[in-house]
Motif scaffolding. Structure first.
Motif, PDB file in Angstrom:
ATOM      1  N   GLY A   1       1.009  -1.457   0.301  1.00  0.00           N
ATOM      2  CA  GLY A   1      -0.275  -0.048  -0.007  1.00  0.00           C
ATOM      3  C   GLY A   1       0.648   1.281  -0.016  1.00  0.00           C
ATOM      4  N   MET A   2       2.004   1.228  -0.870  1.00  0.00           N
ATOM      5  CA  MET A   2       2.824   2.516  -0.727  1.00  0.00           C
ATOM      6  C   MET A   2       2.772   2.450  -2.131  1.00  0.00           C
ATOM      7  SD  MET A   2       5.696   1.240   1.435  1.00  0.00           S
ATOM      8  CE  MET A   2       5.867   0.607   3.685  1.00  0.00           C
TER       9      MET A   2
ATOM     10  N   PHE B   1       9.321  13.272  -0.584  1.00  0.00           N
ATOM     11  CA  PHE B   1       9.141  11.689  -0.074  1.00  0.00           C
ATOM     12  C   PHE B   1       9.013  11.532   1.107  1.00  0.00           C
ATOM     13  CE2 PHE B   1      10.740  11.436  -4.586  1.00  0.00           C
ATOM     14  CZ  PHE B   1      10.365  10.787  -5.033  1.00  0.00           C
ATOM     15  N   ASP B   2       8.422  10.686   1.799  1.00  0.00           N
ATOM     16  CA  ASP B   2       8.812  10.255   3.151  1.00  0.00           C
ATOM     17  C   ASP B   2      10.056   9.176   3.569  1.00  0.00           C
ATOM     18  OD1 ASP B   2       6.436  10.997   3.768  1.00  0.00           O
ATOM     19  OD2 ASP B   2       5.405   9.987   2.298  1.00  0.00           O
TER      20      ASP B   2
ATOM     21  N   ASN C   1       7.833  -2.942   6.992  1.00  0.00           N
ATOM     22  CA  ASN C   1       7.888  -2.584   8.391  1.00  0.00           C
ATOM     23  C   ASN C   1       8.530  -2.115   8.681  1.00  0.00           C
ATOM     24  OD1 ASN C   1       5.737  -4.780   8.315  1.00  0.00           O
ATOM     25  ND2 ASN C   1       6.875  -5.970   9.449  1.00  0.00           N
ATOM     26  N   ARG C   2      10.182  -1.855   8.163  1.00  0.00           N
ATOM     27  CA  ARG C   2      10.796  -0.968   8.860  1.00  0.00           C
ATOM     28  C   ARG C   2      10.613   0.323   8.254  1.00  0.00           C
ATOM     29  NH1 ARG C   2      16.034  -3.662  10.355  1.00  0.00           N
ATOM     30  NH2 ARG C   2      14.850  -4.913  11.206  1.00  0.00           N
ATOM     31  N   ILE C   3      10.452   0.395   7.018  1.00  0.00           N
ATOM     32  CA  ILE C   3       9.703   1.550   6.401  1.00  0.00           C
ATOM     33  C   ILE C   3       8.803   2.646   6.998  1.00  0.00           C
ATOM     34  CG2 ILE C   3       9.159   2.951   4.316  1.00  0.00           C
ATOM     35  CD1 ILE C   3      10.563   0.759   2.991  1.00  0.00           C
ATOM     36  N   GLU C   4       7.930   1.933   7.729  1.00  0.00           N
ATOM     37  CA  GLU C   4       6.617   2.600   8.219  1.00  0.00           C
ATOM     38  C   GLU C   4       6.589   2.412   9.112  1.00  0.00           C
ATOM     39  OE1 GLU C   4       3.938  -1.096   8.070  1.00  0.00           O
ATOM     40  OE2 GLU C   4       3.763  -0.133   5.926  1.00  0.00           O
TER      41      GLU C   4
ATOM     42  N   LYS D   1       6.763   6.553  10.581  1.00  0.00           N
ATOM     43  CA  LYS D   1       5.593   6.442  11.930  1.00  0.00           C
ATOM     44  C   LYS D   1       6.422   7.650  12.290  1.00  0.00           C
ATOM     45  CE  LYS D   1       2.264   4.615  15.387  1.00  0.00           C
ATOM     46  NZ  LYS D   1       1.989   2.955  15.943  1.00  0.00           N
ATOM     47  N   GLN D   2       7.781   7.346  13.206  1.00  0.00           N
ATOM     48  CA  GLN D   2       8.327   8.091  14.179  1.00  0.00           C
ATOM     49  C   GLN D   2       8.865   9.504  13.735  1.00  0.00           C
ATOM     50  OE1 GLN D   2      12.504   5.851  15.143  1.00  0.00           O
ATOM     51  NE2 GLN D   2      10.749   3.965  15.720  1.00  0.00           N
ATOM     52  N   ASP D   3       9.249   9.557  12.839  1.00  0.00           N
ATOM     53  CA  ASP D   3       9.339  10.571  11.983  1.00  0.00           C
ATOM     54  C   ASP D   3       8.247  11.391  11.932  1.00  0.00           C
ATOM     55  OD1 ASP D   3      11.283  12.488  10.434  1.00  0.00           O
ATOM     56  OD2 ASP D   3       9.946  12.426   8.777  1.00  0.00           O
TER      57      ASP D   3
END
Length: 454
Positions: free
Chosen positions: A30-31, A51-52, A121-124, A128-130
């Motif tokens: 879903g990215m 970009f995120d 999962n690492r990207i999410e 999220k932290q950012d």
């Protein structure tokens, strides 16, 4: 693109790996993933688009992953950057960490073991932290409260614009300064002492102080981190207007009580003289006139007592206690001439209140129910979600518009102050007060905003 979708830039000189990774992240996770095949192209896309997160290969010709990260950091110091490396040695990991990557993975594990879910999962996680960090930084930057991150020795690591404005400088100029060098030394020392106490105890410490004619309420919150230095967050709120309002209210209350005392004293003297003279009159000769004077003197006495009560009940309640509401109601009922009326208390538990003044509130509501109805009534004290109510089964109140106004009364012998006293007591506690019809057609007074417990 749906709101909250993570936009990811995948960088790898292998077109196959870059395209496959971007396609998998898009279709299966879903990215919104975009692939490029060189560090230079990635830098160009990042300069033009938002970009995120960046997922980059480490070993690439011309510009490797760490060189790309260095370029990215010049424009965006915090953009999440995940490095994919073909080496699992400590030297590579150390370089990646020192360079400031958010995370790094072994490329072969992602490709050969097809662990794209792990990569997603690492990207999410890092995005999220950012986003959480940016939201927090935005709140801090725009907060009217002065906020600073301070070491145990009183060194400012960062400060928001509000605190900098108070000190007549900028957040950038404050970074690295000692608190004792940028504000009144004595106040700064007290704040540093409170900060150290918060760090040592691991609990928030609250203080109040004044600086340049302004009043502040401060909170020192210990910060849990992996830093070598112990730190705490200072949140300093300007409460000058509240303090001044409280002081003005206190002055008004003092003047009102002084006025009431003077008036009652000046009235009581001639009242006592009149009462004494009344005793000397021949009751049998002029019985009707004597009774009329006696009633007038009683009414004057009632007014004096009510004026004194009104003056004293308006003071704000600063130290409320937990008190059983059932006991309050029953004690107040005992103080009222009930004329055959009955009391039903259906509420239990405790409320946070000044016991004496809360009892006066009940007494005045009870007295109002008894005196403004013909014949005995049943008065009920019941519970509501945010407080309690006092209701009767009498005839109700026709005109509700100014029932709490001073002097308003429908009883022939009423002073018109009783419900004004109720309103004063409720306001002093920070409670709301509303008038409605009871279920039995009588009057119902709802007291709201009450802190209670079972």
């Amino acid at each position: 693109m749906a709101e909250g979708t993570i936009r990811t830039l995948v960088v790898d000189d292998s077109e196959f790996f870059a395209d496959m990774t971007a396609e998998t992240l898009t279709q299966e996770h879903g990215m919104d993933a975009v692939s490029v095949h060189s560090g230079a192209t990635a830098a160009e896309r990042l300069a033009e688009e938002e970009f995120d997160c960046v997922v980059s290969d480490y070993e690439m010709p011309e510009m490797d992953g760490l060189e790309l990260l260095s370029t990215v950091r010049e424009e965006d110091p915090s953009l999440p950057f995940i490095l994919l490396t073909g080496r699992g040695d400590e030297e590579t990991a150390s370089k990646a960490i020192r360079a400031g990557v958010a995370d790094y993975l072994l490329k072969l594990e992602v490709v050969e073991d097809k662990q794209y879910g792990r990569l997603a999962n690492r990207i999410e996680s890092v995005v999220k932290q950012d986003r959480t960090r940016k939201k927090f930084e935005s709140l801090v930057a725009n907060s009217p409260d002065g906020i600073a991150h301070i070491t145990q020795k009183g060194v400012l690591l960062s400060a928001n614009p509000s605190l900098a404005d108070r000190l007549g400088t900028t957040p950038t100029a404050l970074a690295g300064e000692r608190l004792t060098d940028v504000m009144d030394t004595e106040i700064a020392r007290r704040r540093v002492a409170a900060l150290r106490e918060a760090i040592d105890e691991g609990e928030t410490v609250e203080t109040t102080d004044s600086l340049d004619g302004r009043h502040y309420q401060n909170q020192f919150v210990p910060v849990e981190s992996h830093r070598e230095r112990a730190t705490a967050q200072l949140v300093s709120r300007d409460v000058t207007e509240r303090v001044e309002r409280e002081r003005e209210l206190e002055r008004q209350n003092e003047r009102l009580e002084e006025f009431a005392s003077v008036v009652s004293h000046d009235l009581r003297n001639p009242l006592n003289v009149a009462a004494s003279a009344l005793e000397l009159l021949d009751v049998e000769e002029d019985n009707e006139m004597v009774a009329k004077i006696d009633r007038s003197l009683d009414r004057m006495s009632d007014i004096i007592e009510d004026v004194l009560t009104l003056a004293r009940e308006g003071r704000a309640v600063h130290e409320p206690e937990w008190v059983a509401i059932e006991s309050l109601a029953e004690e107040a009922w005992a103080d009222v001439a009930t004329d055959g009326a009955t009391l039903s208390v259906t509420v239990t538990g405790e409320i946070e209140a000044d016991p004496t003044r809360a009892r006066d509130l009940f007494a005045n509501l009870f007295r109002n129910a008894v005196e403004h109805n013909d014949g005995p009534v049943t008065v009920t004290v019941g519970a509501r979600d945010d407080g309690f109510y006092v209701a009767d089964d009498g005839t109700g109140i026709d005109d509700e518009s100014d029932v709490f106004e001073m002097g308003h009364s429908t009883a022939d012998d009423g002073t018109g102050i009783g419900l004004a006293i109720v309103a004063q007591i409720a306001d002093a506690h920070g409670w709301g007060l509303e008038l409605a019809d009871s279920a039995d057609g009588g009057a119902r007074f709802d007291v709201t905003g009450v802190v209670s417990r079972e």
